[in-house]
Enzyme design. Structure first.
Site, mmCIF file in Angstrom:
data_model
loop_
_atom_site.group_PDB
_atom_site.id
_atom_site.type_symbol
_atom_site.label_atom_id
_atom_site.label_comp_id
_atom_site.label_asym_id
_atom_site.label_seq_id
_atom_site.Cartn_x
_atom_site.Cartn_y
_atom_site.Cartn_z
ATOM 1 N N GLY A 18 0.785 -1.238 0.000
ATOM 2 C CA GLY A 18 0.000 0.000 0.000
ATOM 3 C C GLY A 18 0.812 1.281 0.000
ATOM 4 N N GLY A 20 2.873 2.116 -2.454
ATOM 5 C CA GLY A 20 3.040 2.576 -3.839
ATOM 6 C C GLY A 20 4.289 2.082 -4.526
ATOM 7 N N LYS A 21 4.808 0.898 -4.094
ATOM 8 C CA LYS A 21 6.017 0.334 -4.735
ATOM 9 C C LYS A 21 5.809 0.173 -6.240
ATOM 10 C CE LYS A 21 6.127 -3.645 -2.567
ATOM 11 N NZ LYS A 21 5.228 -3.552 -1.435
ATOM 12 N N THR A 22 4.666 -0.454 -6.608
ATOM 13 C CA THR A 22 4.441 -0.749 -8.032
ATOM 14 C C THR A 22 4.354 0.538 -8.837
ATOM 15 O OG1 THR A 22 3.357 -2.815 -7.466
ATOM 16 C CG2 THR A 22 2.909 -1.940 -9.651
ATOM 17 N N SER A 23 3.657 1.551 -8.296
ATOM 18 C CA SER A 23 3.537 2.834 -9.018
ATOM 19 C C SER A 23 4.903 3.470 -9.237
ATOM 20 C CB SER A 23 2.672 3.818 -8.218
ATOM 21 O OG SER A 23 1.433 3.249 -7.945
ATOM 22 N N ASP A 45 5.302 -9.782 -7.249
ATOM 23 C CA ASP A 45 4.438 -9.527 -6.093
ATOM 24 C C ASP A 45 3.092 -10.207 -6.339
ATOM 25 O OD1 ASP A 45 2.829 -8.552 -4.140
ATOM 26 O OD2 ASP A 45 3.290 -6.437 -4.461
ATOM 27 N N THR A 504 -4.228 -1.619 -3.045
ATOM 28 C CA THR A 504 -3.450 -2.726 -2.459
ATOM 29 C C THR A 504 -4.045 -3.215 -1.141
ATOM 30 O OG1 THR A 504 -1.474 -1.933 -3.579
ATOM 31 C CG2 THR A 504 -1.126 -3.453 -1.766
#
Length: 593
Positions: A18, A20-23, A45, A504
């Site tokens: 939550g 924001g790693k992917t962003s 992930d 997330t």
């Protein structure tokens, strides 16, 4: 984003769910590809929404992203690898061993550690073999292995036959047993991870105490293993646009206070601050804007009545149902940072104020809430703390005493590392938790922690194994044996799944629910914390945030939860009796300052 000035070939992004790693990983990949580099973006992930963010369906091989010519992405599925791997390990025993033994082995290969090792197995094919990614200038991973996984993989004894004689019945070592062939590849991967010329570890956090604490812990663990080249990104930093909005001012202040109190070890790293993106980050255009001044641009269209999710009950409306049986156990479950402890404390206070005897037990490391309640006190509310570190140390010492005495030095080192796994903490806390639950037969017991379905099944299969296969009673305390049927009894145990109205946290909560159902535990209700919807907001950025959260409120209401309740975002952190009361008193919950 400072680390893009001189980027290394490999970039790993890590942080709790939550943040924001992917962003941030996707925005980095787009930025490098736009600058003319050939880039491969890799997700391992299980909760990844990479397809959603990029707007392309991804497979487990590089797929071109049409809107960004030099960018390729792939979604590795560690769950699928873990399932195939589990079948390879368990298959030969089907029909040869009793069903209980097979189930016990199978469950040992079903936990988060198996998934971690399956994910690292996927990483290492790309990281440890230069030929696998020779077409690319940069390889970006939207998650990183944990310290525990890397330590296991670097122990030479992890690769001999020790794990074939797993002695604890609840070990995480099984997953390594079938991977000897990859040992060389793993060693190369660990070497690449710790080479600062080749790899950067990007720690992603929010401006919140818990997320920054987690980043500091991860940073220290990986630095000890030689991963020294680290960079901190604080994502989602909120800046009020209209200072007449008390909610906006409070949210900005909260972020500033958390940053000022950041753990010392994080202050040494280069930092990037990324402003809050009001609509979440979906699509290539929004990725190009992330971390730039345009990312905070606001669409002032008011929230359409058709978009708004109506009829969402407040937490106060669940209390009647929760107290109906007159006693029992209430568990607040969820990932870190969603407010489990706050929900557990608010429910405990509300039930105690109705005259019932209540015991609240918390594992909250900050222990603010327990301290505040102990200081103020309610006559029929008692509060205690389960300390995960103390419980884990006690449990580990017992296992080492029982099974470590027959091992050589290397075998002992491996057993000690196995006991450092997150699963060990789950089992250790579970025993303390079992004692707390046993008290629920004559009062209410409220806990802010609960075992995952995997832990329940692990203990269940270990019990069945002892009963059916060894024909002897296990060494499990009676409280634990009695606990399993109680957890499955909806009249005795009510599970509240706590989440936030964001992508997330909702995906992670849904995965938690699936895992509980696997163990035949049906959640009682979902509680969505920190909701902006019921508030009268003025700040344009917050109003847009309010509009964006409707997607997730609708998903929970229509697809996930049989019952749900919301808790509005609070100006004052909910610590102390008067603040906790606001969460379960309908008139306070949405009252304006």
């Amino acid at each position: 984003m400072e680390f893009l000035n001189h980027p290394t070939r490999n970039l790993f992004f890590t942080g709790k769910g939550g943040v924001g790693k992917t962003s941030v990983a996707c925005a980095t990949a787009v930025r490098l590809a736009d600058a003319g580099k050939q880039v491969l973006l890799v997700s391992t992930d299980p909760a990844s929404n990479l397809d959603e963010v990029l707007g392309v369906t991804l497979e487990n091989h590089p797929t071109a992203i049409p809107a960004v010519p030099q960018l390729f992405a792939m979604n590795l599925d560690p769950q699928k690898s873990a399932a195939e791997y589990r079948e390879r390990m368990v298959g030969p025993y089907r029909g040869l061993l009793p069903e209980a033994a097979v189930k016990s082995i199978e469950e040992q290969f079903s936990g988060s550690c198996t998934l971690e090792i399956a994910a690292f197995d996927e990483f290492s094919r790309l990281l440890g073999d230069p030929a696998a990614t020779s077409d690319y200038d940069h390889v970006i991973f939207d998650t990183a292995p944990t310290g525990h996984t890397l330590r296991l993989l670097t122990l030479p004894s992890a690769w001999d036959g020790f794990m074939e004689q797993n002695t604890t019945g609840t070990s995480c070592l099984g997953p390594l047993a079938g991977l000897q062939a990859q040992q060389k590849l793993y060693q190369e991967s660990v070497k690449a991870l710790s080479d600062p010329v080749v790899t950067t570890l990007v720690l992603v956090a929010r401006a919140e105490a818990g997320a920054l604490r987690e980043a500091a812990r991860t940073s220290g663990e990986l630095a000890e293993l030689g991963v020294q080249n680290q960079h901190l990104v604080v994502n989602g930093m909120f800046q009020a646009m209209d200072t007449s909005d008390p909610y906006a001012v409070a949210l900005q202040q909260r972020g500033e206070v958390a940053l000022a109190a950041m753990p010392e070890e994080l202050k040494e790293f280069p930092q990037s601050i990324v402003p809050l993106s009001p609509n979440g980050v979906l699509g290539i255009d929004s990725l190009r804007c992330l971390g730039t001044p345009q990312s905070a641009s606001v669409d002032n269209t008011p929230l359409d009545a058709a978009e708004r999710v109506e009829g969402l009950p407040m937490l106060s409306e669940l209390i009647d149902e929760l107290v109906a049986p007159g006693h029992g156990v209430i568990l607040a479950m969820g990932k870190g940072g969603v407010g489990k402890t706050t929900v557990a404390a608010a429910v405990a206070v509300a039930i105690a104020e109705r005259g019932y005897e209540v015991h609240l037990s918390t594992t909250d490391p900050a222990a603010h809430i327990a301290a505040a309640l102990n200081d103020e006190g309610l006559p029929n509310l008692s509060v205690s703390r389960i300390d995960p570190e103390v419980e884990t140390a006690r449990y580990s010492a017992e296992v080492l005493e029982r099974t470590g005495k027959n091992l050589d030095q290397q075998g002992k080192a491996l057993l000690e590392e196995d006991l450092r796994s997150p699963c060990t903490e789950e089992i250790a806390v579970f025993r303390a938790f079992a004692d707390a639950v046993a008290a629920g037969t004559n009062k209410f017991v409220v806990l802010d922690t609960a075992p995952t379905g995997h832990t329940v099944l692990l203990l269940d299969s270990a019990l069945a194994y002892h009963r059916e296969v060894t024909r002897q009673s296990s060494e499990m305390p009676e409280a634990v044996e009695n606990l399993l049927p109680r957890l499955r009894d909806p009249d005795f145990t009510r599970v509240l799944i706590v989440t936030l109205p964001e992508a997330t946290p909702v995906h992670e909560a849904a995965s938690l629910q699936r895992d509980l159902r696997r163990a035949e535990i049906e959640p009682f209700a979902w509680i969505i914390n920190q909701v902006f919807s019921p508030l009268s907001l003025v700040d344009p950025l917050l109003k847009q945030r309010q509009s964006h959260e409707q997607i997730y409120l609708r998903e929970v209401k229509e697809q996930q939860a049989s019952r749900m309740a919301i808790i509005p975002w609070q100006i004052d952190p909910p610590i102390g009796l008067s603040e906790l009361r606001k969460l379960t008193h309908h008139d306070h919950a949405t009252s304006q300052p």
